[in-house]
Design a protein around this motif. Structure first.
Motif, short mmCIF file in Angstrom:
data_model
loop_
_atom_site.label_atom_id
_atom_site.label_comp_id
_atom_site.label_asym_id
_atom_site.label_seq_id
_atom_site.Cartn_x
_atom_site.Cartn_y
_atom_site.Cartn_z
N UNK A 455 0.84 -1.20 0.00
CA UNK A 455 0.00 0.00 0.00
C UNK A 455 0.87 1.25 0.00
N UNK A 456 0.61 2.14 -0.95
CA UNK A 456 1.29 3.43 -1.02
C UNK A 456 0.25 4.50 -0.71
N UNK A 457 0.41 5.20 0.40
CA UNK A 457 -0.64 6.07 0.93
C UNK A 457 -0.16 7.52 1.01
N UNK A 458 -0.83 8.41 0.27
CA UNK A 458 -0.59 9.85 0.38
C UNK A 458 -1.62 10.42 1.32
N UNK A 459 -1.19 11.22 2.29
CA UNK A 459 -2.12 11.87 3.21
C UNK A 459 -1.54 13.18 3.70
N UNK A 460 -2.42 14.18 3.85
CA UNK A 460 -2.02 15.46 4.43
C UNK A 460 -2.06 15.43 5.94
N UNK A 461 -2.62 14.35 6.49
CA UNK A 461 -2.72 14.18 7.94
C UNK A 461 -1.51 13.38 8.42
N UNK A 462 -0.52 14.07 8.94
CA UNK A 462 0.72 13.42 9.34
C UNK A 462 0.49 12.41 10.46
N UNK A 463 -0.41 12.73 11.38
CA UNK A 463 -0.70 11.79 12.46
C UNK A 463 -1.27 10.48 11.92
N UNK A 464 -2.05 10.60 10.86
CA UNK A 464 -2.60 9.41 10.22
C UNK A 464 -1.50 8.53 9.66
N UNK A 465 -0.56 9.13 8.94
CA UNK A 465 0.55 8.37 8.38
C UNK A 465 1.37 7.72 9.49
N UNK A 466 1.61 8.45 10.57
CA UNK A 466 2.42 7.92 11.65
C UNK A 466 1.70 6.78 12.38
N UNK A 467 0.38 6.75 12.29
CA UNK A 467 -0.38 5.69 12.93
C UNK A 467 -0.39 4.40 12.10
N UNK A 468 -0.52 4.54 10.76
CA UNK A 468 -0.78 3.35 9.96
C UNK A 468 0.43 2.82 9.19
N UNK A 469 1.47 3.63 9.01
CA UNK A 469 2.52 3.26 8.06
C UNK A 469 3.71 2.54 8.73
N UNK A 470 4.42 1.77 7.89
CA UNK A 470 5.68 1.14 8.30
C UNK A 470 6.85 2.07 8.01
N UNK A 471 6.78 2.78 6.88
CA UNK A 471 7.77 3.79 6.53
C UNK A 471 7.04 5.01 5.98
N UNK A 472 7.69 6.17 6.05
CA UNK A 472 7.12 7.39 5.48
C UNK A 472 8.18 8.06 4.60
N UNK A 473 7.87 8.19 3.30
CA UNK A 473 8.72 8.93 2.38
C UNK A 473 8.22 10.38 2.34
N UNK A 474 9.13 11.32 2.40
CA UNK A 474 8.75 12.74 2.45
C UNK A 474 9.13 13.41 1.13
N UNK A 475 8.13 14.04 0.49
CA UNK A 475 8.38 14.78 -0.74
C UNK A 475 8.48 16.27 -0.44
#
Length: 515
Positions: A455-475
Motif C-alpha cells: 500500500x502506497x498512501x498519500x495523506x495530508x494528515x501526518x498523524x494518520x501516516x504515523x499511525x498506519x505506516x511502516x515507513x514514510x517517504x517525504x516529498x
C-alpha cells in the motif's frame, strides 16, 4: 457569551425531519443566534449535510418548520436562501473549471460596460475578494481548472462571502487546505463572528471545532444527541457521542511481515512536477508519502498509475527485469496496480449508478456470462463487500451519489479489492470522512498488508501516516528528500524534511539574485 445568549435567535428549526428510502433526519430542534459559531458533527450518514442543505434551500424537509428572524422560512431553492443571506460552501465544489477565478467569483453578477464585460472592473473586484481569503498572490485570470483542490476550495469560500451574508454554512472547509490557508479561514471566521454573521461549521476534526466553536451539535443516526457548550466535552466524550462507543484501532503493525518488493520505481519524473524519483514498495508494507500541498505527492501516484505520462524513469513490477508498460491506467490495472484517487466524486465513482455497478466496474469479466453482464452475480459480489466493509446503504441498487462520503470511499475501495490488485495506491483516503469510517479503513489497511499487498498512501494528515505506516517517504519540491522508518521518525523530523526542498530553492534564488 452571555450577551449572545440574550439575543433572539436568527434561525430556529423545529421538528425537522427528512425521509428518502428511510428516515435520514428525525425531529431536529435547533436554534442559531447572530455571531455564533455552531459546530455540527457526527459520523458519515448521520444527517449533517442533509440538515445543512435543508437550511440552505437545496433539499426540502419532509417534516417540521423553520423560522428566520421569527418569520416563517422555507426556501425553495439555493438562490432564495442566498437572497436572504443564508449561504453554503459545500464539499462538492460549485466551480466551472474552464472559467477564470474572476469569472467564477462574479459569474452571476459580471460587471458590464456598454453590454460588454468590464474586464478592468472585474479584475479589481476579483483581486479585492481574493485578498479576503489570502489568494492575492494568484492571477485572477487563471482558469480554475489549473488550480489545486485547496485553492479551488478557497475560491469557493471567497465566492460565498460576496454580498450580504447572515449565516454561512461551511461543510468540511479545511479538508483540502494547507495550514496557512486554515489560519486565514479561521481569522476570517473571527471577523464574520464580530460582524454578527452566524457560522454552521461541519467537520470531523474535533481539534478545529474546539478552537473556533461556541456550541457543538452532534447527530447520530439522524437524531440530535448533543446540543451544548463545546467546552463541556473532551474529545473522547465527543467521539463516544458520535459513534455510540469509543473507537479503538489495533493495527498490529509490529507483527507485520515485510516481504520482497512488489513495486520498484526508478528515476520516475515529469518536468516541472516530479523530479526523477526512486523508491521500493514491499509486500506487506504500508508506505506513506508526506509533504506539503504542491510537493508532487499526487502527481507521483498519477505517474505510477499511468494517469500522466512520465518524461523519464521506469517502473518494475515484482522481480521483473523488464520495465512495466504503464502508458495508461488500464495498463497499470492489468499490471496489478490500483488507485483510489483523492477526488472520489469526480474521478472515483459513477455517482448516478448503483453500488453494485461501481463495485464490479474494474472486473466486469468475472460477473459476465458469454459477454453478457450477470446482474445477479454482480449484486451478490456487491452484497459481500457491503457486509465486509460495513457500507451503510439501503440496498446494493442504491445510487453511489446518495451515500455519505465515507461510504462512497468504501465503495471505491471495494472495486479494487474485487479486482484483487497486489499494489494499491491511496490518495487522501480518509479526507472528509468521520472517525468511525476512518477506523474501518485503517483496519482494512492492516488486513490488506497482512495479506501481502503493498500500500502506497498519500495523506495530508501526518498523524494518520504515523499511525498506519511502516515507513514514510517525504516529498519536497517535487522529489523524495528522505524516508523514515517507524523507529526513526518524529513529527518534527518529517516536517523539517517537507520544508527542506523549498528552503534550498529559496536560498539558491537568493544567491543567484546577489551573484
Amino acid at each position: 457569551m452571555s450577551a449572545q445568549l440574550e439575543t433572539p435567535p436568527l434561525l430556529t428549526l423545529s421538528g425537522i425531519g427528512k425521509r428518502y428510502a428511510g428516515p435520514v433526519l428525525d425531529s431536529i430542534d435547533l436554534q442559531l443566534r447572530a455571531g455564533q459559531v455552531l459546530a455540527l458533527t457526527g459520523e458519515n450518514g448521520a444527517g449533517k449535510s442533509t440538515l445543512s442543505k435543508i437550511v440552505c434551500g437545496l433539499v426540502e424537509a419532509s417534516a417540521g418548520q423553520m423560522l428566520l428572524d421569527g418569520q416563517p422560512y422555507q426556501p425553495g431553492t439555493r438562490q432564495q436562501a442566498e437572497a436572504l443571506g443564508i449561504r453554503m460552501v459545500m464539499q462538492e465544489l460549485n466551480l466551472i473549471p474552464t472559467l477564470s477565478i474572476a469569472e467564477n467569483l462574479f459569474l452571476e453578477k459580471l460587471p458590464q460596460r456598454f453590454g460588454w464585460i468590464d474586464r478592468n472592473k472585474l479584475f479589481a473586484a476579483a483581486q479585492a475578494q481574493m485578498a479576503v481569503v489570502g489568494l492575492d498572490e494568484l492571477d485572477p485570470w487563471t482558469p480554475v481548472g489549473e488550480l489545486g483542490l485547496g485553492h479551488q476550495q478557497m475560491v469557493e469560500i471567497a465566492r460565498n462571502l460576496i454580498g450580504s451574508c447572515r449565516c454561512l454554512v461551511l461543510d468540511e472547509p479545511t479538508a483540502m487546505l494547507t495550514s496557512r490557508e486554515v489560519e486565514l479561514l479561521f481569522s476570517r471566521i473571527e471577523k464574520l463572528r464580530a460582524e454578527g454573521v452566524s457560522i454552521i461549521y461541519i467537520s470531523h476534526r474535533l481539534e478545529e471545532l474546539k478552537r473556533i466553536a461556541d456550541r457543538i451539535v452532534v447527530l447520530r443516526d439522524g437524531k440530535l444527541v448533543c446540543d451544548e457548550d463545546i467546552r463541556r466535552h473532551s474529545t473522547e466524550q465527543l467521539v463516544q457521542l458520535m459513534a455510540g462507543e469509543l473507537t479503538q484501532v489495533d493495527l498490529d503493525g509490529e507483527h507485520r511481515r515485510i516481504g520482497a518488493p512488489l513495486l520498484r520505481v526508478r528515476e520516475l519524473g515529469r518536468a516541472g512536477v516530479v523530479q526523477p524519483t526512486s523508491f521500493d514498495l514491499h509486500a506487506g508494507e504500508i508506505l506513506g508519502v508526506a509533504g506539503l500541498i504542491g510537493s508532487g505527492r499526487t502527481e507521483l501516484l498519477r505517474l505510477v498509475f499511468g494517469a500522466d505520462r512520465a518524461d523519464s524513469g521506469e517502473v518494475f513490477i515484482g522481480d521483473a527485469t523488464r520495465a512495466a508498460n504503464l502508458r495508461s491506467p488500464s495498463h497499470a490495472v492489468k499490471a496489478g496496480i490500483a488507485m483510489v484517487t483523492e477526488d472520489r466524486k469526480g474521478q472515483g465513482l459513477l455517482l448516478p449508478q448503483a453500488i453494485s455497478i461501481n463495485t464490479s466496474l474494474a472486473n466486469l469479466g468475472q460477473v459476465s456470462r458469454a459477454g453478457v453482464l450477470d446482474h445477479g452475480a454482480e449484486e451478490e459480489v456487491a452484497r459481500s463487500f457491503v457486509d465486509k466493509l460495513k457500507i451503510r446503504s439501503s440496498h446494493v441498487g442504491q445510487a453511489a451519489g446518495e451515500l455519505s462520503g465515507g461510504n462512497q470511499q468504501k465503495v471505491v475501495i471495494a472495486r479494487w479489492l474485487y479486482r484483487d490488485c497486489p499494489v494499491m495506491l491511496f490518495d487522501e483516503p480518509t479526507r472528509g470522512i468521520d472517525i468511525g469510517a476512518k477506523a474501518d479503513i485503517y483496519k482494512l489497511f492492516a488486513e490488506l498488508a497482512a495479506q501481502g499487498r503493498g500500500l502506497l498512501v498519500v495523506s495530508s494528515d501526518l498523524r494518520e501516516l504515523m499511525q498506519v505506516c511502516d515507513r514514510i517517504a517525504v516529498m519536497s519540491a517535487g522529489r523524495i528528500v528522505d524516508t523514515f522508518a517507524r523507529a526513526d521518525w518524529s513529527q518534527e523530523r518529517i516536517l523539517a524534511a517537507a520544508f527542506s526542498g523549498y528552503v534550498g530553492a529559496a536560498q539558491q534564488t537568493n544567491d543567484e539574485t546577489h551573484a
